[in-house]
Scaffold this motif. Structure first.
Motif, PDB file in Angstrom:
ATOM      1  N   TYR A   1       0.819  -1.214   0.000  1.00 43.41           N
ATOM      2  CA  TYR A   1       0.000   0.000   0.000  1.00 43.41           C
ATOM      3  C   TYR A   1       0.854   1.266   0.000  1.00 43.41           C
ATOM      4  CZ  TYR A   1      -3.962  -3.014   0.779  1.00 43.41           C
ATOM      5  OH  TYR A   1      -4.918  -3.986   0.631  1.00 43.41           O
ATOM      6  N   HIS A   2       2.167   1.103   0.090  1.00 48.19           N
ATOM      7  CA  HIS A   2       3.086   2.241   0.094  1.00 48.19           C
ATOM      8  C   HIS A   2       3.550   2.609  -1.311  1.00 48.19           C
ATOM      9  CE1 HIS A   2       4.105   2.730   4.483  1.00 48.19           C
ATOM     10  NE2 HIS A   2       3.358   1.633   4.482  1.00 48.19           N
ATOM     11  N   GLN A   3       3.083   1.896  -2.314  1.00 44.22           N
ATOM     12  CA  GLN A   3       3.567   2.150  -3.673  1.00 44.22           C
ATOM     13  C   GLN A   3       2.415   2.070  -4.675  1.00 44.22           C
ATOM     14  OE1 GLN A   3       7.451   0.636  -4.843  1.00 44.22           O
ATOM     15  NE2 GLN A   3       6.490  -0.314  -6.599  1.00 44.22           N
ATOM     16  N   VAL A   4       2.389   3.018  -5.601  1.00 48.39           N
ATOM     17  CA  VAL A   4       1.407   3.035  -6.679  1.00 48.39           C
ATOM     18  C   VAL A   4       2.167   3.133  -7.997  1.00 48.39           C
ATOM     19  CG1 VAL A   4      -0.568   4.241  -7.692  1.00 48.39           C
ATOM     20  CG2 VAL A   4      -0.241   4.257  -5.203  1.00 48.39           C
ATOM     21  N   ARG A   5       1.908   2.186  -8.879  1.00 51.35           N
ATOM     22  CA  ARG A   5       2.573   2.185 -10.185  1.00 51.35           C
ATOM     23  C   ARG A   5       1.862   3.158 -11.119  1.00 51.35           C
ATOM     24  NH1 ARG A   5       0.856  -2.497 -11.881  1.00 51.35           N
ATOM     25  NH2 ARG A   5       1.676  -2.128 -13.968  1.00 51.35           N
ATOM     26  N   LEU A   6       2.597   4.076 -11.695  1.00 55.44           N
ATOM     27  CA  LEU A   6       2.009   5.011 -12.640  1.00 55.44           C
ATOM     28  C   LEU A   6       1.633   4.321 -13.946  1.00 55.44           C
ATOM     29  CD1 LEU A   6       2.999   6.994 -10.509  1.00 55.44           C
ATOM     30  CD2 LEU A   6       3.638   8.515 -12.352  1.00 55.44           C
ATOM     31  N   ALA A   7       2.211   3.146 -14.210  1.00 61.82           N
ATOM     32  CA  ALA A   7       1.892   2.388 -15.412  1.00 61.82           C
ATOM     33  C   ALA A   7       0.531   1.682 -15.298  1.00 61.82           C
ATOM     34  CB  ALA A   7       2.983   1.366 -15.699  1.00 61.82           C
ATOM     35  N   ASN A   8      -0.038   1.627 -14.107  1.00 60.28           N
ATOM     36  CA  ASN A   8      -1.359   1.031 -13.922  1.00 60.28           C
ATOM     37  C   ASN A   8      -2.363   1.858 -14.726  1.00 60.28           C
ATOM     38  OD1 ASN A   8      -4.078   1.033 -12.628  1.00 60.28           O
ATOM     39  ND2 ASN A   8      -3.137  -0.519 -11.317  1.00 60.28           N
ATOM     40  N   LYS A   9      -3.013   1.223 -15.708  1.00 60.10           N
ATOM     41  CA  LYS A   9      -3.880   1.950 -16.636  1.00 60.10           C
ATOM     42  C   LYS A   9      -5.022   2.675 -15.927  1.00 60.10           C
ATOM     43  CE  LYS A   9      -2.872  -0.682 -20.773  1.00 60.10           C
ATOM     44  NZ  LYS A   9      -3.406  -1.471 -21.880  1.00 60.10           N
ATOM     45  N   ALA A  10      -5.664   2.020 -14.981  1.00 61.44           N
ATOM     46  CA  ALA A  10      -6.782   2.642 -14.274  1.00 61.44           C
ATOM     47  C   ALA A  10      -6.309   3.853 -13.470  1.00 61.44           C
ATOM     48  CB  ALA A  10      -7.464   1.632 -13.359  1.00 61.44           C
ATOM     49  N   PHE A  11      -5.204   3.704 -12.745  1.00 66.67           N
ATOM     50  CA  PHE A  11      -4.667   4.816 -11.954  1.00 66.67           C
ATOM     51  C   PHE A  11      -4.244   5.954 -12.874  1.00 66.67           C
ATOM     52  CE2 PHE A  11      -1.207   7.180 -10.052  1.00 66.67           C
ATOM     53  CZ  PHE A  11      -1.793   7.590  -8.865  1.00 66.67           C
ATOM     54  N   ASN A  12      -3.600   5.612 -13.971  1.00 69.22           N
ATOM     55  CA  ASN A  12      -3.129   6.632 -14.902  1.00 69.22           C
ATOM     56  C   ASN A  12      -4.303   7.443 -15.431  1.00 69.22           C
ATOM     57  OD1 ASN A  12      -1.793   8.160 -16.836  1.00 69.22           O
ATOM     58  ND2 ASN A  12      -0.406   6.503 -17.343  1.00 69.22           N
ATOM     59  N   LYS A  13      -5.371   6.759 -15.828  1.00 68.23           N
ATOM     60  CA  LYS A  13      -6.550   7.440 -16.380  1.00 68.23           C
ATOM     61  C   LYS A  13      -7.259   8.294 -15.328  1.00 68.23           C
ATOM     62  CE  LYS A  13     -11.100   6.515 -18.260  1.00 68.23           C
ATOM     63  NZ  LYS A  13     -12.162   5.535 -18.289  1.00 68.23           N
ATOM     64  N   LYS A  14      -7.410   7.748 -14.122  1.00 69.76           N
ATOM     65  CA  LYS A  14      -8.201   8.421 -13.089  1.00 69.76           C
ATOM     66  C   LYS A  14      -7.441   9.490 -12.316  1.00 69.76           C
ATOM     67  CE  LYS A  14     -11.060   4.350 -12.294  1.00 69.76           C
ATOM     68  NZ  LYS A  14     -11.448   3.319 -11.308  1.00 69.76           N
ATOM     69  N   VAL A  15      -6.118   9.338 -12.196  1.00 69.81           N
ATOM     70  CA  VAL A  15      -5.352  10.273 -11.360  1.00 69.81           C
ATOM     71  C   VAL A  15      -4.185  10.914 -12.104  1.00 69.81           C
ATOM     72  CG1 VAL A  15      -4.000  10.534  -9.234  1.00 69.81           C
ATOM     73  CG2 VAL A  15      -5.992   9.022  -9.261  1.00 69.81           C
ATOM     74  N   ALA A  16      -3.274  10.097 -12.621  1.00 70.62           N
ATOM     75  CA  ALA A  16      -2.033  10.635 -13.196  1.00 70.62           C
ATOM     76  C   ALA A  16      -2.283  11.547 -14.391  1.00 70.62           C
ATOM     77  CB  ALA A  16      -1.088   9.499 -13.584  1.00 70.62           C
ATOM     78  N   ALA A  17      -3.305  11.245 -15.188  1.00 72.69           N
ATOM     79  CA  ALA A  17      -3.591  12.051 -16.379  1.00 72.69           C
ATOM     80  C   ALA A  17      -4.446  13.278 -16.068  1.00 72.69           C
ATOM     81  CB  ALA A  17      -4.291  11.188 -17.433  1.00 72.69           C
ATOM     82  N   VAL A  18      -4.845  13.436 -14.810  1.00 76.20           N
ATOM     83  CA  VAL A  18      -5.714  14.541 -14.410  1.00 76.20           C
ATOM     84  C   VAL A  18      -4.869  15.644 -13.764  1.00 76.20           C
ATOM     85  CG1 VAL A  18      -7.632  15.182 -12.906  1.00 76.20           C
ATOM     86  CG2 VAL A  18      -7.664  12.988 -14.089  1.00 76.20           C
ATOM     87  N   ALA A  19      -5.033  16.854 -14.232  1.00 76.93           N
ATOM     88  CA  ALA A  19      -4.293  17.988 -13.676  1.00 76.93           C
ATOM     89  C   ALA A  19      -4.560  18.100 -12.177  1.00 76.93           C
ATOM     90  CB  ALA A  19      -4.705  19.279 -14.379  1.00 76.93           C
ATOM     91  N   GLY A  20      -3.500  18.027 -11.385  1.00 75.88           N
ATOM     92  CA  GLY A  20      -3.606  18.131  -9.935  1.00 75.88           C
ATOM     93  C   GLY A  20      -3.695  16.795  -9.216  1.00 75.88           C
ATOM     94  N   GLY A  21      -3.966  15.709  -9.936  1.00 80.53           N
ATOM     95  CA  GLY A  21      -4.144  14.402  -9.301  1.00 80.53           C
ATOM     96  C   GLY A  21      -2.907  13.904  -8.574  1.00 80.53           C
ATOM     97  N   LEU A  22      -1.786  13.873  -9.279  1.00 81.48           N
ATOM     98  CA  LEU A  22      -0.547  13.412  -8.632  1.00 81.48           C
ATOM     99  C   LEU A  22      -0.133  14.354  -7.505  1.00 81.48           C
ATOM    100  CD1 LEU A  22       1.636  12.180 -11.635  1.00 81.48           C
ATOM    101  CD2 LEU A  22       0.415  10.801  -9.949  1.00 81.48           C
ATOM    102  N   GLU A  23      -0.389  15.632  -7.686  1.00 81.49           N
ATOM    103  CA  GLU A  23      -0.020  16.615  -6.673  1.00 81.49           C
ATOM    104  C   GLU A  23      -0.767  16.382  -5.358  1.00 81.49           C
ATOM    105  OE1 GLU A  23      -0.651  17.197  -9.832  1.00 81.49           O
ATOM    106  OE2 GLU A  23       1.011  18.393 -10.624  1.00 81.49           O
TER     107      GLU A  23
END
Length: 134
Positions: free
Chosen positions: A63-85
């Motif tokens: 639970y201490h690590q999230v892969r940015l290559a995870n398609k669902a995470f990338n779509k829902k968070v990483a690709a959204v302005a402010g999500g990773l922040e």
């Protein structure tokens, strides 16, 4: 387009001093200012789920690590302005996985979670409630 009441609410919270962390306030405002409220709600909900799961299973390293290559995470968070922040404000750090060299968000191993984790969860719950009520 008309002003989104959720964005105005986030701005009011910021002005009211409820969000002490400027970076967190900016990240939440950025996500909340998206033209698609459903995308913003999905991003905030996913961030909240990641953080709540981390807190609930703090002793479990997965639970201490999230892969940015995870398609669902990338779509829902990483690709959204402010999500990773939002997640970095909670204490996650952008690094590379030692085994695969892929980019990951990692929450540092420490005896107890830092106060920024609880603070970010609290503010995410407040902002997410604005989406649920509209």
């Amino acid at each position: 387009p008309a002003a989104d009441p959720r964005v105005e609410s986030v701005e009011v919270v910021e002005v009211g001093g409820a969000i002490e962390d400027d970076a967190l306030a900016e990240a939440l405002a950025l996500v909340s200012s998206l033209e698609d409220p459903a995308l913003a709600a999905e991003c905030l909900g996913t961030c909240l789920k990641v953080l709540v799961n981390l807190r609930a299973h703090y002793g479990d390293a997965k639970y201490h690590q999230v892969r940015l290559a995870n398609k669902a995470f990338n779509k829902k968070v990483a690709a959204v302005a402010g999500g990773l922040e939002v997640l970095t404000c909670a204490g996650f750090v952008l690094t590379s996985d030692q085994a695969s060299d892929e980019p990951v968000l990692t929450y540092p191993a420490q005896a107890v979670p830092g106060p920024e984790l609880a603070r970010t969860i609290t503010h995410l719950e407040r902002v997410s409630a604005l989406y649920a009520s509209s």
